[in-house]
Scaffold this motif. Structure first.
Motif, PDB file in Angstrom:
ATOM      1  N   SER A  74       3.066  -7.798  -5.326  1.00  0.00           N
ATOM      2  CA  SER A  74       3.980  -8.601  -6.249  1.00  0.00           C
ATOM      3  C   SER A  74       5.320  -7.846  -6.424  1.00  0.00           C
ATOM      4  O   SER A  74       5.347  -6.718  -5.848  1.00  0.00           O
ATOM      5  CB  SER A  74       3.399  -8.961  -7.641  1.00  0.00           C
ATOM      6  N   PRO A  75       6.682  -8.477  -6.631  1.00  0.00           N
ATOM      7  CA  PRO A  75       7.870  -7.671  -6.754  1.00  0.00           C
ATOM      8  C   PRO A  75       7.653  -6.443  -7.554  1.00  0.00           C
ATOM      9  O   PRO A  75       8.274  -5.608  -7.176  1.00  0.00           O
ATOM     10  CB  PRO A  75       8.796  -8.863  -7.655  1.00  0.00           C
ATOM     11  N   ASP A  76       6.826  -6.426  -8.518  1.00  0.00           N
ATOM     12  CA  ASP A  76       6.671  -5.108  -9.507  1.00  0.00           C
ATOM     13  C   ASP A  76       5.937  -3.997  -8.681  1.00  0.00           C
ATOM     14  O   ASP A  76       6.214  -2.869  -8.828  1.00  0.00           O
ATOM     15  CB  ASP A  76       6.211  -5.430 -11.005  1.00  0.00           C
ATOM     16  N   ARG A  77       5.034  -4.443  -7.843  1.00  0.00           N
ATOM     17  CA  ARG A  77       4.191  -3.530  -7.016  1.00  0.00           C
ATOM     18  C   ARG A  77       4.870  -2.958  -5.855  1.00  0.00           C
ATOM     19  O   ARG A  77       4.672  -1.883  -5.406  1.00  0.00           O
ATOM     20  CB  ARG A  77       2.866  -4.263  -6.603  1.00  0.00           C
ATOM     21  N   LYS A  78       5.568  -3.903  -5.449  1.00  0.00           N
ATOM     22  CA  LYS A  78       6.269  -3.759  -3.883  1.00  0.00           C
ATOM     23  C   LYS A  78       6.978  -2.449  -4.000  1.00  0.00           C
ATOM     24  O   LYS A  78       6.885  -1.751  -2.854  1.00  0.00           O
ATOM     25  CB  LYS A  78       7.228  -4.667  -3.686  1.00  0.00           C
ATOM     26  N   THR A  79       8.113  -2.303  -5.010  1.00  0.00           N
ATOM     27  CA  THR A  79       8.856  -1.073  -4.680  1.00  0.00           C
ATOM     28  C   THR A  79       7.803   0.284  -5.161  1.00  0.00           C
ATOM     29  O   THR A  79       8.186   1.340  -4.180  1.00  0.00           O
ATOM     30  CB  THR A  79       9.743  -0.894  -6.057  1.00  0.00           C
ATOM     31  N   LYS A  80       7.026   0.336  -5.889  1.00  0.00           N
ATOM     32  CA  LYS A  80       6.027   1.330  -5.766  1.00  0.00           C
ATOM     33  C   LYS A  80       5.407   1.491  -4.875  1.00  0.00           C
ATOM     34  O   LYS A  80       4.873   2.906  -4.387  1.00  0.00           O
ATOM     35  CB  LYS A  80       5.062   1.351  -7.124  1.00  0.00           C
ATOM     36  N   LEU A  81       4.762   0.442  -4.081  1.00  0.00           N
ATOM     37  CA  LEU A  81       3.884   0.526  -3.108  1.00  0.00           C
ATOM     38  C   LEU A  81       4.718   1.193  -1.700  1.00  0.00           C
ATOM     39  O   LEU A  81       4.415   2.397  -1.093  1.00  0.00           O
ATOM     40  CB  LEU A  81       3.332  -0.633  -2.625  1.00  0.00           C
ATOM     41  N   TYR A  82       5.925   0.749  -1.510  1.00  0.00           N
ATOM     42  CA  TYR A  82       6.756   1.128  -0.595  1.00  0.00           C
ATOM     43  C   TYR A  82       7.300   2.607  -0.570  1.00  0.00           C
ATOM     44  O   TYR A  82       7.260   3.516   0.116  1.00  0.00           O
ATOM     45  CB  TYR A  82       8.097   0.340  -0.209  1.00  0.00           C
ATOM     46  N   ASP A  83       7.659   2.903  -1.813  1.00  0.00           N
ATOM     47  CA  ASP A  83       7.837   4.347  -2.211  1.00  0.00           C
ATOM     48  C   ASP A  83       6.757   5.233  -2.044  1.00  0.00           C
ATOM     49  O   ASP A  83       6.885   6.376  -1.408  1.00  0.00           O
ATOM     50  CB  ASP A  83       8.311   4.285  -3.578  1.00  0.00           C
ATOM     51  N   TYR A  84       5.565   4.770  -2.341  1.00  0.00           N
ATOM     52  CA  TYR A  84       4.256   5.697  -2.207  1.00  0.00           C
ATOM     53  C   TYR A  84       4.186   6.011  -0.743  1.00  0.00           C
ATOM     54  O   TYR A  84       3.730   6.966  -0.253  1.00  0.00           O
ATOM     55  CB  TYR A  84       3.215   5.210  -2.806  1.00  0.00           C
ATOM     56  N   ILE A  85       4.222   4.824   0.052  1.00  0.00           N
ATOM     57  CA  ILE A  85       3.857   4.992   1.525  1.00  0.00           C
ATOM     58  C   ILE A  85       4.910   5.617   2.304  1.00  0.00           C
ATOM     59  O   ILE A  85       4.610   6.760   3.105  1.00  0.00           O
ATOM     60  CB  ILE A  85       3.680   3.618   2.300  1.00  0.00           C
ATOM     61  N   ILE A  86       5.943   5.655   1.915  1.00  0.00           N
ATOM     62  CA  ILE A  86       7.154   6.431   2.421  1.00  0.00           C
ATOM     63  C   ILE A  86       6.981   8.180   2.005  1.00  0.00           C
ATOM     64  O   ILE A  86       7.007   8.855   2.859  1.00  0.00           O
ATOM     65  CB  ILE A  86       8.560   6.084   1.888  1.00  0.00           C
ATOM     66  N   GLY A  87       6.537   8.058   0.718  1.00  0.00           N
ATOM     67  CA  GLY A  87       6.252   9.714   0.373  1.00  0.00           C
ATOM     68  C   GLY A  87       4.849  10.353   1.148  1.00  0.00           C
ATOM     69  O   GLY A  87       5.098  11.270   1.716  1.00  0.00           O
ATOM     70  N   LYS A  88       4.060   9.276   1.174  1.00  0.00           N
ATOM     71  CA  LYS A  88       2.767   9.756   1.844  1.00  0.00           C
ATOM     72  C   LYS A  88       3.048  10.236   3.274  1.00  0.00           C
ATOM     73  O   LYS A  88       2.748  11.160   4.033  1.00  0.00           O
ATOM     74  CB  LYS A  88       1.490   8.790   1.815  1.00  0.00           C
TER      75      LYS A  88
END
Length: 147
Positions: free
Chosen positions: A22-36
């Motif tokens: 969802s749009p609210d999960r997308k940013t958090k997910l993408y930021d997490y993946i980039i950080g990981k």
């Protein structure tokens, strides 16, 4: 370490292709993946997708297998969305498997553009079938990106 230039286009889907990003999960997910990925000494050149799948253009050092990278990213990102963030009625999960395509340096910009424009490609029906739909056929690499 020796000099290396390795580029991959990875794609995988949410569990049962449910629209879980969802749009609210997308940013958090993408930021997490980039950080990981950064913590694993990998470089994310592009990340994108739609509600039921994700694309990454990434450089993975030769000291880390592609399978280990994907396993780490998929497992930890699902755990993060389900446990580290506030509870959601839709439990997040990834489907088994993934697609991986190796890229040459000359294909990098084109792959990045394709991933960054996922919404538009899906809206305009300009997706590359071999990158978007899993089938058991061995697609020709010449069909990965439109010329």
């Amino acid at each position: 370490m020796a000099l290396w230039r390795l580029y991959y286009h990875l794609v995988w889907a949410t569990k049962q292709r449910q629209p879980l990003i969802s749009p609210d999960r997308k940013t958090k997910l993408y930021d997490y993946i980039i950080g990981k990925a950064d913590a694993l000494a990998c470089i994310v050149h592009a990340i994108g997708g739609i509600e039921d799948h994700i694309h990454l253009v990434v450089s993975i050092p030769p000291t880390l297998s592609i399978a280990d990278f994907v396993k780490n990213i998929k497992g930890s990102s699902a755990h993060y969305l389900n446990h580290a963030l506030s509870a959601s009625p839709n439990k997040f999960g990834w489907q088994e498997g993934y697609g991986v395509f190796s890229l040459g340096g000359k294909q990098l910009d084109q792959a990045v553009a394709y991933v960054q424009n996922q919404k538009a490609h899906h809206l305009n029906a300009t997706t590359v079938t071999s990158l978007e739909e899993y089938n058991h056929q061995d697609d020709s690499p010449s069909h990965w990106y439109p010329r």
